[in-house]
Design an enzyme around this catalytic site. Structure first.
Site, PDB file in Angstrom:
ATOM      1  N   ASP A 134       0.852  -1.193   0.000  1.00  0.00           N
ATOM      2  CA  ASP A 134       0.000   0.000   0.000  1.00  0.00           C
ATOM      3  C   ASP A 134       0.887   1.241   0.000  1.00  0.00           C
ATOM      4  O   ASP A 134       1.793   1.354   0.825  1.00  0.00           O
ATOM      5  CB  ASP A 134      -0.903  -0.003   1.236  1.00  0.00           C
ATOM      6  CG  ASP A 134      -2.029   1.024   1.122  1.00  0.00           C
ATOM      7  OD1 ASP A 134      -2.369   1.422  -0.013  1.00  0.00           O
ATOM      8  OD2 ASP A 134      -2.569   1.426   2.172  1.00  0.00           O
ATOM      9  N   HIS A 141      -3.905  14.088   0.420  1.00  0.00           N
ATOM     10  CA  HIS A 141      -4.132  13.252   1.604  1.00  0.00           C
ATOM     11  C   HIS A 141      -2.970  13.382   2.598  1.00  0.00           C
ATOM     12  O   HIS A 141      -3.178  13.619   3.790  1.00  0.00           O
ATOM     13  CB  HIS A 141      -4.306  11.792   1.194  1.00  0.00           C
ATOM     14  CG  HIS A 141      -4.347  10.838   2.339  1.00  0.00           C
ATOM     15  ND1 HIS A 141      -5.378  10.823   3.262  1.00  0.00           N
ATOM     16  CD2 HIS A 141      -3.471   9.867   2.751  1.00  0.00           C
ATOM     17  CE1 HIS A 141      -5.144   9.886   4.168  1.00  0.00           C
ATOM     18  NE2 HIS A 141      -3.987   9.300   3.895  1.00  0.00           N
ATOM     19  N   ARG A 150       0.703  16.855  12.681  1.00  0.00           N
ATOM     20  CA  ARG A 150       2.037  17.393  12.946  1.00  0.00           C
ATOM     21  C   ARG A 150       2.014  18.911  12.860  1.00  0.00           C
ATOM     22  O   ARG A 150       1.585  19.583  13.779  1.00  0.00           O
ATOM     23  CB  ARG A 150       3.067  16.769  11.996  1.00  0.00           C
ATOM     24  CG  ARG A 150       3.418  15.330  12.366  1.00  0.00           C
ATOM     25  CD  ARG A 150       4.564  14.796  11.518  1.00  0.00           C
ATOM     26  NE  ARG A 150       4.305  14.950  10.088  1.00  0.00           N
ATOM     27  CZ  ARG A 150       3.699  14.038   9.332  1.00  0.00           C
ATOM     28  NH1 ARG A 150       3.313  12.910   9.869  1.00  0.00           N
ATOM     29  NH2 ARG A 150       3.482  14.247   8.059  1.00  0.00           N
ATOM     30  N   GLU A 207     -10.690   3.952   3.504  1.00  0.00           N
ATOM     31  CA  GLU A 207      -9.733   4.700   2.692  1.00  0.00           C
ATOM     32  C   GLU A 207     -10.072   4.446   1.233  1.00  0.00           C
ATOM     33  O   GLU A 207     -10.070   3.294   0.775  1.00  0.00           O
ATOM     34  CB  GLU A 207      -8.282   4.276   3.004  1.00  0.00           C
ATOM     35  CG  GLU A 207      -7.801   4.798   4.354  1.00  0.00           C
ATOM     36  CD  GLU A 207      -6.318   4.570   4.613  1.00  0.00           C
ATOM     37  OE1 GLU A 207      -5.703   3.713   3.954  1.00  0.00           O
ATOM     38  OE2 GLU A 207      -5.771   5.262   5.505  1.00  0.00           O
ATOM     39  N   GLU A 209      -9.301   4.022  -2.293  1.00  0.00           N
ATOM     40  CA  GLU A 209      -8.074   3.718  -3.020  1.00  0.00           C
ATOM     41  C   GLU A 209      -8.379   3.001  -4.335  1.00  0.00           C
ATOM     42  O   GLU A 209      -9.489   2.495  -4.541  1.00  0.00           O
ATOM     43  CB  GLU A 209      -7.142   2.823  -2.166  1.00  0.00           C
ATOM     44  CG  GLU A 209      -6.791   3.443  -0.816  1.00  0.00           C
ATOM     45  CD  GLU A 209      -5.573   2.823  -0.140  1.00  0.00           C
ATOM     46  OE1 GLU A 209      -4.785   2.144  -0.819  1.00  0.00           O
ATOM     47  OE2 GLU A 209      -5.422   3.034   1.078  1.00  0.00           O
ATOM     48  N   ASP A 241      -9.236   0.374   1.859  1.00  0.00           N
ATOM     49  CA  ASP A 241      -8.265  -0.062   2.858  1.00  0.00           C
ATOM     50  C   ASP A 241      -8.775   0.369   4.237  1.00  0.00           C
ATOM     51  O   ASP A 241      -8.318   1.347   4.820  1.00  0.00           O
ATOM     52  CB  ASP A 241      -6.908   0.586   2.538  1.00  0.00           C
ATOM     53  CG  ASP A 241      -5.832   0.192   3.520  1.00  0.00           C
ATOM     54  OD1 ASP A 241      -5.933  -0.900   4.106  1.00  0.00           O
ATOM     55  OD2 ASP A 241      -4.892   0.982   3.709  1.00  0.00           O
ATOM     56  N   TYR A 252       1.589   2.739  15.448  1.00  0.00           N
ATOM     57  CA  TYR A 252       2.339   2.859  14.192  1.00  0.00           C
ATOM     58  C   TYR A 252       3.785   3.309  14.338  1.00  0.00           C
ATOM     59  O   TYR A 252       4.578   3.168  13.413  1.00  0.00           O
ATOM     60  CB  TYR A 252       1.606   3.767  13.194  1.00  0.00           C
ATOM     61  CG  TYR A 252       1.874   5.248  13.324  1.00  0.00           C
ATOM     62  CD1 TYR A 252       1.262   6.002  14.311  1.00  0.00           C
ATOM     63  CD2 TYR A 252       2.739   5.892  12.445  1.00  0.00           C
ATOM     64  CE1 TYR A 252       1.497   7.356  14.427  1.00  0.00           C
ATOM     65  CE2 TYR A 252       2.989   7.254  12.552  1.00  0.00           C
ATOM     66  CZ  TYR A 252       2.365   7.984  13.544  1.00  0.00           C
ATOM     67  OH  TYR A 252       2.609   9.326  13.652  1.00  0.00           O
ATOM     68  N   LYS A 261      -4.792  -2.007  10.081  1.00  0.00           N
ATOM     69  CA  LYS A 261      -5.158  -2.077   8.672  1.00  0.00           C
ATOM     70  C   LYS A 261      -5.266  -3.489   8.118  1.00  0.00           C
ATOM     71  O   LYS A 261      -5.748  -3.668   7.011  1.00  0.00           O
ATOM     72  CB  LYS A 261      -4.135  -1.298   7.838  1.00  0.00           C
ATOM     73  CG  LYS A 261      -4.263   0.199   8.072  1.00  0.00           C
ATOM     74  CD  LYS A 261      -3.307   0.980   7.239  1.00  0.00           C
ATOM     75  CE  LYS A 261      -3.471   2.467   7.474  1.00  0.00           C
ATOM     76  NZ  LYS A 261      -4.379   3.082   6.516  1.00  0.00           N
ATOM     77  N   THR A 357      -4.788   6.398   0.159  1.00  0.00           N
ATOM     78  CA  THR A 357      -6.016   7.196   0.124  1.00  0.00           C
ATOM     79  C   THR A 357      -5.922   8.289  -0.940  1.00  0.00           C
ATOM     80  O   THR A 357      -4.935   9.025  -0.982  1.00  0.00           O
ATOM     81  CB  THR A 357      -6.236   7.849   1.495  1.00  0.00           C
ATOM     82  OG1 THR A 357      -6.188   6.837   2.482  1.00  0.00           O
ATOM     83  CG2 THR A 357      -7.566   8.575   1.558  1.00  0.00           C
TER      84      THR A 357
HETATM   85 MN    MN Z   1      -4.203   2.784   2.765  1.00  0.00          MN
END
Ligand code: MN
Length: 423
Positions: A134, A141, A150, A207, A209, A241, A252, A261, A357
């Site tokens: 992926d 995105h 952030r 998501e 995709e 996704d 993560y 995921k 995405t």
């Molecule tokens: Mn994805």
């Protein structure tokens, strides 16, 4: 131009206006009926053409294809015959369905055996996915996510415009459209707690995709240039996704997505050939700063595919919540493949590579609830008056997609999935 893509072609099979499957499309899939086992089919209008029976009746005699290629629960063996071979087969099918060709049109006996109405067939998982990758290739995105989590001033990380960021996903849990699944459980850390908890995800997301299917393998150590890359791409499908954002946030760091995921990803059942999509190539975003030589490409390599996402609450109406387009991808498939193999990593027939995405520049084109509801701060109101920040139990999320030009619509059908309550 590919002969089977000619906009003037017409079929003797009725193709309703607005159908995803005119004679210019001819996507491949796996279907079964109440009386037949899983086999290879091609969509035309509201019907599915049975390639196994066509082969048995001698319509593909020039190709010398063993029945087992079509009498098969996956497209892998067919795709392994090669993209030129499958292109020639698509051309033969186009001829057989052509309004001016009496071969099958006037053979009532054969016609009745090889055509099945879509409502009588059950679509199956089209391919046995080998490895699944992926990417994270939509700039809008990545910018939105970077802005939310952030720093709006430095939303994209320093590497983002220099390489197509990606991760290795999991193939075992890719499911075909119309396969419901349960809300995953996992470890999360609530903001007001020092310690993590375990339980059903509270922030389930989709998501939007598009994924592409590998149609030619490489050996370990080989690389693919952006120029040759399209020879390795058999076709495309819609892809959801599914993502558990609360699990993702906690797990993560530092290695990327894992259990947030890999519990389910929904793929549409028809693989639309890249050949059928070639007329819809278009320019993408200008890549600035300039990319390294192995990522440079010539010509228009994006594809204009209009994408839509719908949410349908239990017993409710479909609500269109997002309109995006595959052309908004910053990194093209060809660049993704060149990058993926640039270190000598080998690829195999029916590996799956998803886009990441796909968000566009405007808020109505954002390809996830995370962005549409801006981290839950801007709930979406549905037609029934209910609000969504993320996906509720018993909601059905449907992705649809199509390319349209010169009166020809090449559609993908749909990738639909219902989220059941946690077990
Ligand atoms: Mn994805």
């Amino acid at each position: 131009m590919i002969e089977a893509n000619d906009p003037s072609l017409k079929s003797w099979v009725e193709v309703p206006k607005g159908s995803d499957f005119p004679i210019q499309n001819l996507p491949f899939g796996i279907f079964k009926t109440q009386s037949s086992n899983a086999r290879v089919g091609v969509a035309i209008g509201n019907q599915v053409l049975d390639l196994l029976i066509l082969n048995k009746l001698g319509f593909f005699d020039d190709f010398k294809i063993h029945d087992s290629v079509f009498n098969n629960p996956y497209l892998n063996d067919l795709i392994a015959l090669g993209k030129p071979f499958c292109g020639a087969l698509r051309q033969r099918i186009s001829k057989l369905l052509n309004i001016n060709n009496p071969e099958l049109r006037d053979n009532k006996n054969a016609r009745l055996k090889v055509l099945n109405f879509s409502y009588n067939v059950q679509m199956q998982m089209p391919i046995k996915v080998g490895d699944y990758t992926d990417f994270y290739s939509s700039m809008d995105h990545a910018t939105n996510v970077g802005t939310m989590f952030r720093d709006p001033a430095n939303a994209l990380l320093p590497n983002w415009k220099h390489l197509p960021v990606g991760y290795h996903g999991r193939a075992s849990s890719i499911i075909v459209s119309d396969t419901p699944f349960h809300r995953p459980k996992g470890q999360t850390k609530p903001a007001d707690s020092d310690l993590p908890i375990f339980g059903p995800s509270k922030l389930m997301d989709f998501e939007l995709e598009v994924a592409f299917v590998i149609g030619k393998e490489t050996k370990l150590g080989e690389t693919i240039s952006t120029e040759e890359a399209s020879n390795y791409i058999f076709g495309l499908a819609l892809f959801n996704d599914w993502s558990a954002r609360d699990i993702q946030t906690w797990e993560y760091v530092p290695l990327g997505p894992f259990l947030a995921k890999n519990f389910a990803s929904t793929i549409s059942p028809w693989i639309v050939t890249l050949d059928a999509l070639e007329p819809f190539r278009t320019a993408g975003y200008k890549q600035e700063p300039k990319v390294l030589p192995y990522l440079k490409y010539k010509g228009e390599k994006n594809i204009d595919i209009q994408l839509e996402v719908f949410i349908q609450p239990e017993n409710g109406e479909d609500n269109l919540i997002c309109k995006s387009n595959y052309k908004f991808m910053y990194w093209t498939m060809e660049q993704q493949l060149a990058h993926h193999t640039s270190n000598g990593c080998n690829i195999n027939i029916c590996d799956l590579m998803a886009s990441g995405t796909i968000s566009g520049p405007t808020p109505d084109s954002y390809g996830s609830m995370l962005e549409l509801s801006w981290k839950g701060t801007k709930p979406i109101t549905l037609k029934d008056g209910s609000e969504r920040k993320f996906i509720n139990d018993n909601d059905t999320v449907t992705i649809r997609g199509f390319s349209e030009k010169h009166g020809v619509r090449i559609g993908f059908g749909e990738a639909k999935g219902k989220l059941l309550k946690s077990l």
